[in-house]
Design an enzyme around this catalytic site. Structure first.
Site, short mmCIF file in Angstrom:
data_model
loop_
_atom_site.label_atom_id
_atom_site.label_comp_id
_atom_site.label_asym_id
_atom_site.label_seq_id
_atom_site.Cartn_x
_atom_site.Cartn_y
_atom_site.Cartn_z
N ARG A 48 26.38 42.61 9.86
CA ARG A 48 25.17 42.80 10.65
C ARG A 48 25.54 43.39 12.00
O ARG A 48 26.71 43.48 12.33
CB ARG A 48 24.41 41.47 10.80
CG ARG A 48 25.37 40.32 11.16
CD ARG A 48 24.83 39.34 12.08
NE ARG A 48 24.45 39.93 13.35
CZ ARG A 48 25.30 40.27 14.33
NH1 ARG A 48 26.61 40.10 14.19
NH2 ARG A 48 24.87 40.78 15.46
N GLY A 49 24.49 43.75 12.78
CA GLY A 49 24.74 44.47 14.03
C GLY A 49 24.60 45.96 13.73
O GLY A 49 25.12 46.44 12.71
N ALA A 50 23.87 46.67 14.60
CA ALA A 50 23.48 48.05 14.28
C ALA A 50 24.66 48.96 13.91
O ALA A 50 24.67 49.56 12.84
CB ALA A 50 22.67 48.61 15.45
N ARG A 86 17.64 47.59 5.62
CA ARG A 86 17.11 47.09 6.90
C ARG A 86 16.52 48.29 7.66
O ARG A 86 17.16 49.33 7.76
CB ARG A 86 18.23 46.42 7.74
CG ARG A 86 18.83 45.20 7.07
CD ARG A 86 19.69 44.39 8.04
NE ARG A 86 18.88 43.60 8.94
CZ ARG A 86 19.36 42.95 10.01
NH1 ARG A 86 20.65 43.02 10.30
NH2 ARG A 86 18.56 42.23 10.77
N GLN A 184 22.87 33.88 15.61
CA GLN A 184 23.98 34.80 15.84
C GLN A 184 24.71 34.46 17.13
O GLN A 184 25.92 34.68 17.25
CB GLN A 184 23.47 36.26 15.90
CG GLN A 184 23.02 36.83 14.56
CD GLN A 184 21.54 36.65 14.32
OE1 GLN A 184 20.94 35.70 14.83
NE2 GLN A 184 20.94 37.54 13.57
N ASP A 225 19.27 48.02 18.75
CA ASP A 225 19.23 48.49 17.36
C ASP A 225 18.66 49.90 17.27
O ASP A 225 18.97 50.63 16.33
CB ASP A 225 18.40 47.53 16.50
CG ASP A 225 19.25 46.35 16.12
OD1 ASP A 225 19.45 45.46 16.96
OD2 ASP A 225 19.77 46.33 14.98
N ASN A 235 15.62 45.52 20.06
CA ASN A 235 16.80 44.65 19.89
C ASN A 235 16.32 43.30 19.36
O ASN A 235 15.12 43.08 19.18
CB ASN A 235 17.55 44.50 21.22
CG ASN A 235 18.90 43.83 21.04
OD1 ASN A 235 19.67 44.21 20.16
ND2 ASN A 235 19.20 42.81 21.83
N LYS A 236 17.26 42.41 19.12
CA LYS A 236 16.96 41.10 18.55
C LYS A 236 15.77 40.45 19.25
O LYS A 236 15.68 40.45 20.47
CB LYS A 236 18.20 40.21 18.66
CG LYS A 236 18.06 38.80 18.12
CD LYS A 236 17.57 38.74 16.69
CE LYS A 236 18.47 39.49 15.73
NZ LYS A 236 17.81 39.75 14.42
O1 MRU Z 1 19.78 40.91 12.90
P1 MRU Z 1 21.09 41.33 13.52
O2 MRU Z 1 22.04 40.21 13.71
O3 MRU Z 1 21.69 42.51 12.79
O4 MRU Z 1 20.67 41.85 14.96
C1 MRU Z 1 21.65 42.40 15.79
C2 MRU Z 1 21.20 42.74 17.15
O5 MRU Z 1 20.05 42.61 17.49
C3 MRU Z 1 22.23 43.34 18.07
O6 MRU Z 1 21.93 43.04 19.40
C4 MRU Z 1 22.24 44.87 17.91
O7 MRU Z 1 22.35 45.23 16.55
C5 MRU Z 1 23.34 45.48 18.67
S1 MRU Z 1 24.91 45.17 17.94
C6 MRU Z 1 26.08 45.96 18.86
#
Ligand code: MRU
Length: 341
Positions: A48-50, A86, A184, A225, A235-236
């Site tokens: 996970r993470g963009a 996603r 997370q 993201d 973002n999250k």
């Molecule tokens: O749902 P996730 O855990 O994939 O969400 C991740 C985030 O929101 C991060 O802040 C974002 O992807 C940046 S990661 C460098």
């Protein structure tokens, strides 16, 4: 220096992922030999993470190109399947588009995946160095979700910046929001900060306002993201709340992201598709049902922070400053380049 293992590796003809669903309790590697394994790993947040999901998807295309029924059609089908996992992180669509282009040009898709992975490591290094220069000695910084090694396959974006600022003696303490519902922050950011030896405390997401009101937060750095052409940031979920509170309390609010997270084709945050996940993630805590039977829930995974609340976007090409729409437009022309501090 981060001691978190890089979560993405190619080994013996397959993609291996440090399974983030098991962290911090177990360091288990998930071996993906088929595109479907990669797609499921992305959907279930094993990776996970963009930036990390973009890189994993690029390796997924390499698997498709090597599979038993490998032909251009198989790779295109794989790209379609991976894209459906996603919707919000544009790095995923971006990496798949790079893959389609490489395929059309007859380039090797494993080489492309390795190149994208290496480019992310370089981007993280550069943006961390630019971001560290924004800090003042003794800063107490708040972050949300996980934007570290685990989220990028490099040294991290927001957490990379915090690590570089800490190494430069400019961070005294980190507040890590736990990040409901999938934690997370509590599971992953806490794990990374601990391994890096950076002093931190976990806080519930709803404590952020109190901490700011009490003068305990000097700066906020989060990842992204997708960043629209006008500078709005997805973002999250909960990031928007932090930005509003930061404005109320006069606290610097920064977003750290590679340029592959900037989506010039999306005009504003209103046009960013926001993922909604299963209600079960909200109705339960750590896998255990807490809400009464029959209760419903909504589970927006991301929110949008308007550009007006963002003081800067830390990228590998430097810090984009408001007005962000103009800064983003200039960056795409390659105009914004200055030496890291
Ligand atoms: O749902 P996730 O855990 O994939 O969400 C991740 C985030 O929101 C991060 O802040 C974002 O992807 C940046 S990661 C460098």
């Amino acid at each position: 220096v981060s001691l978190t293992p890089e979560p993405i590796r190619w080994r013996d003809g397959a993609l291996e992922l440090l399974d983030q669903r098991c962290l911090p309790h177990a360091e288990q590697w998930l071996r993906c030999e088929r595109v479907e394994d990669v797609a499921e790993a992305i959907e279930t947040l094993a990776v996970r993470g963009a930036p990390a999901i973009g890189i994993a998807a690029a390796y997924g295309l390499a698997l498709a190109a090597r599979g038993p029924s490998a032909d251009a059609g198989a790779v295109i089908d794989a790209a379609r399947r991976l894209q459906a996992t996603r919707p919000t992180a544009v790095n995923l669509a971006w990496a798949l588009e790079e893959g389609r282009r490489a395929l059309a040009e007859g380039r090797d898709l494993l080489e492309l995946a390795c190149a994208l992975h290496e480019a992310q490591r370089e981007a993280d290094r550069a943006l961390s160095s630019y971001g560290a220069a924004l800090f003042a000695a003794g800063d107490r910084v708040l972050t949300h979700c996980n934007a570290g090694v685990l989220a990028t396959g490099g040294s991290g974006t927001a957490l990379g910046v915090i690590g570089a600022a800490f190494a430069a003696g400019r961070v005294a303490h980190v507040w890590a929001c736990e990040t409901r519902p999938l934690l997370q922050g509590a599971r992953l950011t806490a794990w990374e900060l601990q391994r890096a030896g950076i002093p931190f405390a976990l806080v519930t997401d709803s404590s952020a306002g109190l901490l700011m009101a009490r003068g305990l937060v000097d700066r906020i750095v989060v990842g992204a993201d997708r960043i629209a052409a006008n500078g709005d940031v997805a973002n999250k979920v909960g990031t928007y709340t932090l930005a509003v509170l930061a404005a109320r309390h006069g606290i610097g609010f920064y977003v750290a992201a590679p340029l592959s997270t900037v989506d010039a084709a999306t005009a504003t945050g209103d046009d960013i598709p926001l993922e909604r996940r299963s209600a079960d993630e909200v109705l339960a805590f750590a896998g255990e049902r807490v809400a009464p039977a029959g209760a419903g829930a909504e589970n927006w995974a991301f929110d949008v922070t308007p550009a007006a609340l963002v003081h800067g976007i830390v990228t590998e090409a430097g810090v984009l400053e408001p007005p962000l729409d103009r800064a983003i437009a200039r960056t795409r022309g390659g105009a914004l380049r200055s030496a890291p501090a």
